[in-house]
Design a protein around this motif. Structure first.
Motif, PDB file in Angstrom:
ATOM      1  N   THR B  49      -1.686   7.672  -8.369  1.00  0.00           N
ATOM      2  CA  THR B  49      -0.400   7.536  -7.677  1.00  0.00           C
ATOM      3  C   THR B  49       0.727   7.248  -8.644  1.00  0.00           C
ATOM      4  O   THR B  49       1.872   7.495  -8.326  1.00  0.00           O
ATOM      5  CB  THR B  49      -0.447   6.397  -6.651  1.00  0.00           C
ATOM      6  OG1 THR B  49      -1.047   5.277  -7.251  1.00  0.00           O
ATOM      7  CG2 THR B  49      -1.193   6.796  -5.418  1.00  0.00           C
ATOM      8  N   PHE B  54       4.380  11.587  -4.271  1.00  0.00           N
ATOM      9  CA  PHE B  54       3.650  11.405  -3.025  1.00  0.00           C
ATOM     10  C   PHE B  54       3.346  12.713  -2.330  1.00  0.00           C
ATOM     11  O   PHE B  54       2.408  12.791  -1.553  1.00  0.00           O
ATOM     12  CB  PHE B  54       4.395  10.434  -2.095  1.00  0.00           C
ATOM     13  CG  PHE B  54       5.683  10.956  -1.530  1.00  0.00           C
ATOM     14  CD1 PHE B  54       5.714  11.523  -0.277  1.00  0.00           C
ATOM     15  CD2 PHE B  54       6.859  10.869  -2.262  1.00  0.00           C
ATOM     16  CE1 PHE B  54       6.889  12.010   0.247  1.00  0.00           C
ATOM     17  CE2 PHE B  54       8.041  11.356  -1.743  1.00  0.00           C
ATOM     18  CZ  PHE B  54       8.054  11.929  -0.494  1.00  0.00           C
ATOM     19  N   LEU B  80       1.487   8.441   5.568  1.00  0.00           N
ATOM     20  CA  LEU B  80       2.871   8.649   5.139  1.00  0.00           C
ATOM     21  C   LEU B  80       3.773   9.008   6.308  1.00  0.00           C
ATOM     22  O   LEU B  80       4.939   8.621   6.336  1.00  0.00           O
ATOM     23  CB  LEU B  80       2.937   9.712   4.046  1.00  0.00           C
ATOM     24  CG  LEU B  80       2.686   9.062   2.690  1.00  0.00           C
ATOM     25  CD1 LEU B  80       2.287  10.075   1.686  1.00  0.00           C
ATOM     26  CD2 LEU B  80       3.885   8.296   2.206  1.00  0.00           C
ATOM     27  N   ASN B 289       9.200   4.285   2.215  1.00  0.00           N
ATOM     28  CA  ASN B 289       9.336   2.880   1.865  1.00  0.00           C
ATOM     29  C   ASN B 289       8.674   2.049   2.957  1.00  0.00           C
ATOM     30  O   ASN B 289       9.099   2.107   4.103  1.00  0.00           O
ATOM     31  CB  ASN B 289      10.816   2.506   1.708  1.00  0.00           C
ATOM     32  CG  ASN B 289      10.976   1.175   1.013  1.00  0.00           C
ATOM     33  OD1 ASN B 289       9.990   0.493   0.729  1.00  0.00           O
ATOM     34  ND2 ASN B 289      12.204   0.800   0.732  1.00  0.00           N
ATOM     35  N   GLU B 291       4.724   0.151   4.320  1.00  0.00           N
ATOM     36  CA  GLU B 291       3.291   0.290   4.178  1.00  0.00           C
ATOM     37  C   GLU B 291       2.639   0.612   5.505  1.00  0.00           C
ATOM     38  O   GLU B 291       3.205   0.372   6.572  1.00  0.00           O
ATOM     39  CB  GLU B 291       2.658  -0.927   3.532  1.00  0.00           C
ATOM     40  CG  GLU B 291       2.547  -2.145   4.387  1.00  0.00           C
ATOM     41  CD  GLU B 291       1.827  -3.245   3.632  1.00  0.00           C
ATOM     42  OE1 GLU B 291       2.431  -4.300   3.459  1.00  0.00           O
ATOM     43  OE2 GLU B 291       0.681  -3.036   3.205  1.00  0.00           O
ATOM     44  N   ALA B 309       4.324   2.056  -0.137  1.00  0.00           N
ATOM     45  CA  ALA B 309       5.334   2.801  -0.870  1.00  0.00           C
ATOM     46  C   ALA B 309       6.505   1.877  -1.159  1.00  0.00           C
ATOM     47  O   ALA B 309       6.732   0.892  -0.460  1.00  0.00           O
ATOM     48  CB  ALA B 309       5.800   3.994  -0.055  1.00  0.00           C
ATOM     49  N   LEU B 315       3.891   6.118  -5.311  1.00  0.00           N
ATOM     50  CA  LEU B 315       3.443   5.063  -4.401  1.00  0.00           C
ATOM     51  C   LEU B 315       2.978   3.849  -5.197  1.00  0.00           C
ATOM     52  O   LEU B 315       2.531   3.967  -6.331  1.00  0.00           O
ATOM     53  CB  LEU B 315       2.280   5.571  -3.549  1.00  0.00           C
ATOM     54  CG  LEU B 315       2.522   6.802  -2.700  1.00  0.00           C
ATOM     55  CD1 LEU B 315       1.226   7.233  -2.048  1.00  0.00           C
ATOM     56  CD2 LEU B 315       3.557   6.506  -1.640  1.00  0.00           C
TER      57      LEU B 315
END
Lengths: 152, 359, 120
Positions: B49, B54, B80, B289, B291, B309, B315
């Motif tokens: 990562t 991402f 995501l 941004n 989690e 993120a 990430l």
């Protein structure tokens, strides 16, 4: 019989049916149309922007703007199709047909006949570009100042 | 008291497709304890990562495993999508469901084959894999890949399956169902198969919970938990029963997986009947941004994705806890007290996927 | 204990064993333990996830770089592997694991933990 020897039926069937496999080297395998075999480039549409090079997860593609080449190491390529998705001109495609194995990793390189747009100081190049048949029409009309100049 | 010895088992062993090492403490022929060690194929995918953005990680996540590759990619995308508040179009959700179930079908058929190979029934192994081959062909026709499908993207799927292709798949599955029923009835009824599976490797329901077992391993101990019932993708619109068994032994695990094969075929039929005509992906912009934790039911059990993120394109953390990792403590439990000759079979009954485990 | 978001609670070290015992007695299953090291914050975050049927709960512990965490492997046996993994791959010290595999869970060629290398 099915209760005691459930496999007997299958065994008898196997004896009298053709093999499930194909006779590979003699009968070629037919790939469906969506098979991701290898990445192809339509070199006339490529603008050497380098998006494919930057997005490639294994880093198999190399775009050389100065030398005007688009290079792919087919042995590093993982056929994920991310470059095809990212390409702004849609000149990349994934087509069936896998890379044949070989004793060493070789690069496959294409010379791209793309001329970068002239600096803005010389707008006179525009009419000549519009006359060229190979240039993408939409691009030439929408932004004549940035249209590709005639090829050599 | 017999003589104690320590036997190294693996990483190379005829029944193991992938390397895992077990140190078996034996007393005569009886296994007293097993200490696993993994890491022979550790690739450091989680720490990638910091090098791949991402969007590229979708393709990396897919390559965690070669069998449940689709669901790894999907789990990552779902995490995501959750962070970025993306609404996935319904058709994409249904397509994901169909591909998930096809993955489950081919994974369970593969496992049946490996199990047959494990107890030495070679022709049954060939037959299971012959059936699996048709599913792989269906995958190739719909996604372009036989193992790695690369059809997931954040916000939906990349390729659509036209409705007549879906109808054709259902027709093929109908044909296959009869053949699968013939083959799986051998697993369930044959005397030789039963003699290897019944009452071998008992894992009681309480042990399964204490040891944190997941998936068919847990369901074979009578615990009714299937993450699909949480209703991710299109599972909330599909009617299915969780398959469990109370026998707690290796035979029960075989039974649960065979039940899931037919259940998957049924889910595909339902999904094809209900699939709506909408877009297949939505455009996603911006940086993630936040989690998110996503749990997905893979063929081998519950997989756990934790994405964190930080507002940049890299990430902070992408944690995957694969079902096999959760099943290893349960494996050591089932190995305690078994016969040495049953070890390969018991290792197989957790459906080990070592590449998954090590990431 | 403070709720950060849905199903996610922030706890401190003193509360950990009490939470774990509560979960054990209610027959919750240990889903996973995740160790992460967000660079911006420069501390470890250890997340314990539990599930019972379809209920789900996560407990997060914030640990400074050279701090130890107590092991829960005596309560949950499956924690042995997660705790060994945390120590091996992330360099987080876990006190008193029931079966300490001494960095031999993953047989990797390169030196672990990876976190030190990133800091260099």
């Amino acid at each position: 019989m099915g209760q005691f020897l459930p496999f007997t039926k299958q065994v008898l069937k196997n004896l009298f049916s053709a093999p499930a496999t194909t006779q590979y080297p003699f009968v070629a395998r037919e790939y469906p149309e969506r098979t991701r075999g290898h990445v192809d480039i339509d070199k006339d549409n490529c603008i050497l922007c380098g998006m494919c090079m930057r997005s490639c997860p294994p880093g198999a593609i190399n775009v050389d703007r100065a030398g005007k080449t688009w290079t792919i190491n087919r042995f590093d390529c993982v056929q994920c199709g991310y470059c095809v998705e990212k390409c702004p001109k849609k000149c990349l495609s994934i087509t069936p047909g896998y890379q044949e194995p070989g004793p060493e990793k070789v690069n496959y390189s294409v010379d791209v006949p793309y001329e970068p747009p002239k600096p803005a100081a010389k707008p006179a190049a525009a009419p000549a570009a519009a006359a060229k048949p190979a240039a993408p029409a939409a691009n030439a009309e929408a932004k004549p100042a940035e249209a590709p100049a005639p090829q050599a | 008291m017999g003589k104690r010895s320590i036997v190294p088992y693996g990483p190379q062993h005829p029944v193991l497709p992938e390397p895992i090492h077990l140190d078996l403490v034996l007393e005569d022929e009886k296994v007293l304890a097993a200490i696993p060690s993994i890491g022979f194929i550790h690739r450091g995918l989680e720490s990638l990562t910091s090098k791949k953005d991402f969007n590229e990680m979708v393709y990396v996540a897919e390559r965690i495993c070669g069998i449940c590759s689709y669901m790894h990619g999907m789990g990552y995308c779902m995490a995501l999508e959750d962070i970025m508040n993306v609404e996935v179009p319904r058709r994409a959700e249904f397509l994901r469901t169909i591909w998930c179930e096809m993955s489950r079908l081919h994974s369970h058929l593969l496992w049946l084959g490996l199990l047959a190979d494990g107890f030495g029934f070679e022709s049954l192994f060939m037959h299971s894999w012959r059936l699996r081959e048709r599913i792989l062909d269906m995958f190739e026709a719909s996604t372009g890949g036989r193992v790695i499908f690369s059809v997931n993207t954040i916000g939906g799927v990349l390729k659509d399956m036209p409705n007549d292709m879906l109808k054709d798949f259902v027709r093929q599955l109908d044909e296959m169902e009869k053949e699968i029923r013939d083959t799986t009835s051998i697993f369930l009824n044959d005397y030789t198969v039963k003699s290897r599976l019944v009452d071998v490797g008992i894992l009681t329901g309480e042990d399964a919970i204490r040891r944190g077992a997941v998936g068919p391993m847990m369901r074979a101990s009578g615990i009714n938990v299937d993450m699909r019932k949480n209703g991710y993708a299109a599972y909330n619109e599909i009617d299915f029963e969780v398959i469990t068994s109370n026998k707690c032994d290796s035979y029960a695990r075989c039974e649960v997986r065979i039940g899931e094969i037919f259940q998957s075929i049924d889910i595909i039929r339902q999904a094809v009947a209900k699939i709506p005509d909408t877009e297949i992906n939505t455009k996603v912009t911006g940086m993630p941004n936040g989690e998110s934790i996503i749990r997905v039911e893979q063929p081998r059990g519950e997989a756990f994705y934790h994405v964190r993120a930080n507002g940049t394109k890299f990430l902070d953390r992408f944690r995957v806890r694969t079902p096999t990792f959760a099943n290893i403590p349960a494996l050591t439990q089932t190995l305690q007290g078994c016969q040495y000759g049953d070890v390969p079979l018991l290792v197989l009954t957790i459906d080990p996927c070592i590449s998954c485990t090590e990431r | 204990m403070q709720e950060i978001k849905k199903d996610m609670y922030l706890i401190d070290k003193a509360e950990l064993l009490q939470v774990i015992m509560e979960k054990k007695n209610a027959l919750w299953r240990l889903c996973q333990i995740c160790c992460s090291f967000p660079k911006a914050e420069n501390h470890y975050e250890v997340t314990y996830s539990f599930a019972n049927g379809y209920d789900f709960a996560n407990y997060r512990l914030i640990v400074e770089k050279d701090e130890d965490v107590p092991s829960i492997s005596r309560v949950y046996k499956s924690a042995i592997y997660y705790e060994n993994e945390m120590h091996e791959l992330w360099g987080l010290n876990v006190e008193n694991i029931k079966v300490d595999l001494h960095d031999k869970l993953y047989r990797i060629d390169v030196e672990t933990p990876f976190i030190e290398k990133e800091g260099e």
